[in-house]
Every structure is written in C-alpha cells, then in structure tokens.
Design a protein around this motif. Sequence first.
Motif, PDB file in Angstrom:
ATOM      1  N   THR A  26       7.047  -4.488 -11.429  1.00 32.54           N
ATOM      2  CA  THR A  26       6.472  -5.049 -12.651  1.00 32.54           C
ATOM      3  C   THR A  26       5.132  -4.412 -12.972  1.00 32.54           C
ATOM      4  OG1 THR A  26       7.581  -7.155 -12.219  1.00 32.54           O
ATOM      5  CG2 THR A  26       5.741  -7.192 -13.754  1.00 32.54           C
ATOM      6  N   LEU A  27       4.257  -4.291 -11.980  1.00 28.84           N
ATOM      7  CA  LEU A  27       2.940  -3.705 -12.226  1.00 28.84           C
ATOM      8  C   LEU A  27       3.035  -2.234 -12.628  1.00 28.84           C
ATOM      9  CD1 LEU A  27       0.898  -5.305  -9.299  1.00 28.84           C
ATOM     10  CD2 LEU A  27       0.785  -5.883 -11.726  1.00 28.84           C
ATOM     11  N   VAL A  28       3.968  -1.502 -12.006  1.00 26.14           N
ATOM     12  CA  VAL A  28       4.120  -0.087 -12.321  1.00 26.14           C
ATOM     13  C   VAL A  28       4.687   0.099 -13.724  1.00 26.14           C
ATOM     14  CG1 VAL A  28       5.436   1.989 -11.714  1.00 26.14           C
ATOM     15  CG2 VAL A  28       4.298   0.673  -9.941  1.00 26.14           C
ATOM     16  N   SER A  29       5.711  -0.690 -14.069  1.00 25.59           N
ATOM     17  CA  SER A  29       6.344  -0.508 -15.375  1.00 25.59           C
ATOM     18  C   SER A  29       5.488  -1.042 -16.520  1.00 25.59           C
ATOM     19  CB  SER A  29       7.721  -1.164 -15.410  1.00 25.59           C
ATOM     20  OG  SER A  29       7.619  -2.571 -15.287  1.00 25.59           O
ATOM     21  N   GLN A  30       4.693  -2.070 -16.284  1.00 30.73           N
ATOM     22  CA  GLN A  30       3.923  -2.669 -17.363  1.00 30.73           C
ATOM     23  C   GLN A  30       2.522  -2.090 -17.512  1.00 30.73           C
ATOM     24  OE1 GLN A  30       5.255  -4.803 -19.628  1.00 30.73           O
ATOM     25  NE2 GLN A  30       7.103  -4.254 -18.504  1.00 30.73           N
ATOM     26  N   PHE A  31       1.908  -1.704 -16.400  1.00 32.42           N
ATOM     27  CA  PHE A  31       0.517  -1.256 -16.452  1.00 32.42           C
ATOM     28  C   PHE A  31       0.326   0.192 -16.027  1.00 32.42           C
ATOM     29  CE2 PHE A  31       0.311  -5.886 -15.649  1.00 32.42           C
ATOM     30  CZ  PHE A  31      -0.264  -6.255 -16.845  1.00 32.42           C
ATOM     31  N   GLY A  32       1.388   0.852 -15.610  1.00 26.98           N
ATOM     32  CA  GLY A  32       1.309   2.251 -15.228  1.00 26.98           C
ATOM     33  C   GLY A  32       0.544   2.509 -13.945  1.00 26.98           C
ATOM     34  N   LEU A  33       0.459   1.523 -13.072  1.00 30.90           N
ATOM     35  CA  LEU A  33      -0.227   1.709 -11.796  1.00 30.90           C
ATOM     36  C   LEU A  33       0.594   2.639 -10.905  1.00 30.90           C
ATOM     37  CD1 LEU A  33      -1.273  -1.985 -11.071  1.00 30.90           C
ATOM     38  CD2 LEU A  33      -2.705  -0.152 -11.949  1.00 30.90           C
ATOM     39  N   PRO A  34      -0.040   3.322  -9.961  1.00 28.94           N
ATOM     40  CA  PRO A  34       0.721   4.174  -9.041  1.00 28.94           C
ATOM     41  C   PRO A  34       1.544   3.308  -8.085  1.00 28.94           C
ATOM     42  CG  PRO A  34      -1.599   4.140  -8.428  1.00 28.94           C
ATOM     43  CD  PRO A  34      -1.472   3.398  -9.731  1.00 28.94           C
ATOM     44  N   GLY A  35       2.826   3.553  -8.049  1.00 29.33           N
ATOM     45  CA  GLY A  35       3.732   2.709  -7.264  1.00 29.33           C
ATOM     46  C   GLY A  35       3.487   2.757  -5.780  1.00 29.33           C
ATOM     47  N   ASN A  36       3.173   3.939  -5.239  1.00 32.58           N
ATOM     48  CA  ASN A  36       3.002   4.037  -3.801  1.00 32.58           C
ATOM     49  C   ASN A  36       1.808   3.218  -3.299  1.00 32.58           C
ATOM     50  OD1 ASN A  36       1.207   5.774  -5.059  1.00 32.58           O
ATOM     51  ND2 ASN A  36       1.566   7.477  -3.671  1.00 32.58           N
ATOM     52  N   TRP A  37       0.665   3.323  -3.969  1.00 29.41           N
ATOM     53  CA  TRP A  37      -0.524   2.585  -3.538  1.00 29.41           C
ATOM     54  C   TRP A  37      -0.425   1.101  -3.859  1.00 29.41           C
ATOM     55  CZ3 TRP A  37      -2.836   5.027  -0.007  1.00 29.41           C
ATOM     56  CH2 TRP A  37      -2.946   6.403  -0.031  1.00 29.41           C
ATOM     57  N   THR A  38       0.182   0.782  -4.980  1.00 27.67           N
ATOM     58  CA  THR A  38       0.358  -0.627  -5.346  1.00 27.67           C
ATOM     59  C   THR A  38       1.280  -1.309  -4.348  1.00 27.67           C
ATOM     60  OG1 THR A  38       0.080  -0.031  -7.672  1.00 27.67           O
ATOM     61  CG2 THR A  38       1.038  -2.187  -7.201  1.00 27.67           C
ATOM     62  N   GLY A  39       2.394  -0.654  -4.025  1.00 24.43           N
ATOM     63  CA  GLY A  39       3.326  -1.214  -3.045  1.00 24.43           C
ATOM     64  C   GLY A  39       2.701  -1.376  -1.675  1.00 24.43           C
ATOM     65  N   LEU A  40       1.900  -0.398  -1.273  1.00 23.20           N
ATOM     66  CA  LEU A  40       1.242  -0.486   0.033  1.00 23.20           C
ATOM     67  C   LEU A  40       0.237  -1.628   0.063  1.00 23.20           C
ATOM     68  CD1 LEU A  40       0.857   0.674   2.866  1.00 23.20           C
ATOM     69  CD2 LEU A  40      -0.854   2.212   1.901  1.00 23.20           C
ATOM     70  N   ALA A  41      -0.555  -1.773  -0.999  1.00 26.02           N
ATOM     71  CA  ALA A  41      -1.547  -2.857  -1.050  1.00 26.02           C
ATOM     72  C   ALA A  41      -0.878  -4.223  -1.007  1.00 26.02           C
ATOM     73  CB  ALA A  41      -2.399  -2.721  -2.304  1.00 26.02           C
ATOM     74  N   ILE A  42       0.200  -4.383  -1.741  1.00 26.53           N
ATOM     75  CA  ILE A  42       0.905  -5.666  -1.745  1.00 26.53           C
ATOM     76  C   ILE A  42       1.552  -5.917  -0.390  1.00 26.53           C
ATOM     77  CG2 ILE A  42       2.821  -6.937  -2.800  1.00 26.53           C
ATOM     78  CD1 ILE A  42       2.043  -5.504  -5.436  1.00 26.53           C
ATOM     79  N   SER A  43       2.079  -4.869   0.241  1.00 22.36           N
ATOM     80  CA  SER A  43       2.659  -5.011   1.580  1.00 22.36           C
ATOM     81  C   SER A  43       1.606  -5.465   2.585  1.00 22.36           C
ATOM     82  CB  SER A  43       3.253  -3.685   2.047  1.00 22.36           C
ATOM     83  OG  SER A  43       4.273  -3.259   1.210  1.00 22.36           O
ATOM     84  N   LEU A  44       0.413  -4.883   2.488  1.00 28.12           N
ATOM     85  CA  LEU A  44      -0.664  -5.292   3.394  1.00 28.12           C
ATOM     86  C   LEU A  44      -1.084  -6.738   3.152  1.00 28.12           C
ATOM     87  CD1 LEU A  44      -2.789  -2.022   3.325  1.00 28.12           C
ATOM     88  CD2 LEU A  44      -1.424  -2.892   5.235  1.00 28.12           C
ATOM     89  N   LEU A  45      -1.055  -7.177   1.886  1.00 28.78           N
ATOM     90  CA  LEU A  45      -1.378  -8.580   1.596  1.00 28.78           C
ATOM     91  C   LEU A  45      -0.331  -9.522   2.180  1.00 28.78           C
ATOM     92  CD1 LEU A  45      -2.658  -8.383  -2.097  1.00 28.78           C
ATOM     93  CD2 LEU A  45      -3.980  -8.926  -0.043  1.00 28.78           C
ATOM     94  N   PHE A  46       0.949  -9.189   2.014  1.00 25.72           N
ATOM     95  CA  PHE A  46       1.997 -10.035   2.578  1.00 25.72           C
ATOM     96  C   PHE A  46       1.988  -9.978   4.104  1.00 25.72           C
ATOM     97  CE2 PHE A  46       4.306  -9.839  -1.598  1.00 25.72           C
ATOM     98  CZ  PHE A  46       4.263 -11.201  -1.824  1.00 25.72           C
ATOM     99  N   GLY A  47       1.546  -8.868   4.673  1.00 28.15           N
ATOM    100  CA  GLY A  47       1.465  -8.755   6.125  1.00 28.15           C
ATOM    101  C   GLY A  47       0.459  -9.715   6.737  1.00 28.15           C
ATOM    102  N   LEU A  48      -0.461 -10.194   5.926  1.00 29.80           N
ATOM    103  CA  LEU A  48      -1.458 -11.151   6.419  1.00 29.80           C
ATOM    104  C   LEU A  48      -0.840 -12.477   6.870  1.00 29.80           C
ATOM    105  CD1 LEU A  48      -4.325 -10.604   3.825  1.00 29.80           C
ATOM    106  CD2 LEU A  48      -4.312  -9.908   6.233  1.00 29.80           C
ATOM    107  N   SER A  49       0.428 -12.683   6.569  1.00 28.90           N
ATOM    108  CA  SER A  49       1.084 -13.938   6.963  1.00 28.90           C
ATOM    109  C   SER A  49       1.122 -14.120   8.477  1.00 28.90           C
ATOM    110  CB  SER A  49       2.492 -14.016   6.383  1.00 28.90           C
ATOM    111  OG  SER A  49       3.305 -13.012   6.956  1.00 28.90           O
ATOM    112  N   VAL A  50       1.017 -13.042   9.259  1.00 29.80           N
ATOM    113  CA  VAL A  50       1.036 -13.185  10.718  1.00 29.80           C
ATOM    114  C   VAL A  50      -0.188 -13.932  11.230  1.00 29.80           C
ATOM    115  CG1 VAL A  50       2.388 -11.089  11.034  1.00 29.80           C
ATOM    116  CG2 VAL A  50      -0.079 -10.970  11.206  1.00 29.80           C
TER     117      VAL A  50
END
Length: 117
Positions: A26-50
């Motif tokens: 959604t962020l890549v298609s709507q705002f043109g953000l770079p997919g690789n860095w956006t995906g990595l940042a979101i993955s790191l945020l979800f990884g905080l669940s541990v």
Amino acid sequence: MEEFFQSKAMLTPGVAGTTTTMITGTLVSQFGLPGNWTGLAISLLFGLSVWADKSVPVYQRIIFYIINSMTIFAVAIGINTAGMVINQPLERSVDPHVIEETHSPADQQTFFQDWFR
C-alpha cells in the motif's frame, strides 16, 4: 493467544510477514516509497513483538528479534514476488491485423511491485 506472542512461536513471523506485505504494498503503490527499505522497516517493527515475552533472557530475545525480523521480511518478499508472478500477463501471439484492447483490472494492478529495482 499467549502462544502467539511467544518469541519461539513461528506463527507470529508468518502473520506479520503477510501484514508487512499488505502495508508495504500500500505504501509503495500510493506514496512511491522504496519497497525494500519500507518492507525492512516494517519487518523490524513487527519483530519487536518478541520483547513481549519476559520468560526468555534478554540475549535470547535479541537473537529472536533478528531472526524473526529477517523471517518476516523474507515472507513479505516471497508473497510480493508470488503476487508479481501471478499478475504478469500471459504471453500470447496475436495476428498483426488484430487490435487487442485490454482494460481488465489485472492489467492495471500495481500493488505487487519489484521492491529491489
């Protein structure tokens, strides 16, 4: 529900990877953000669940954080790549005198994109 937030549970990275794909797409298609860095940042945020699992020592949580975050990112990449392959139009030969117009939603789909271009 308690097992869902344990750092040793692999269900968390699977669900988080799917959610990462949706948010990143959604962020890549709507705002043109770079997919690789956006995906990595979101993955790191979800990884905080541990860090919700207090029964595991801190050094193990750090290891689980890194492993889970990279697993989440790998799942997200896999889902995105599968979506790109599914949405590719089929190659077919058309006679040169036939004019073919396509206006299907599948041809206009931009949700799944190459995150590493």
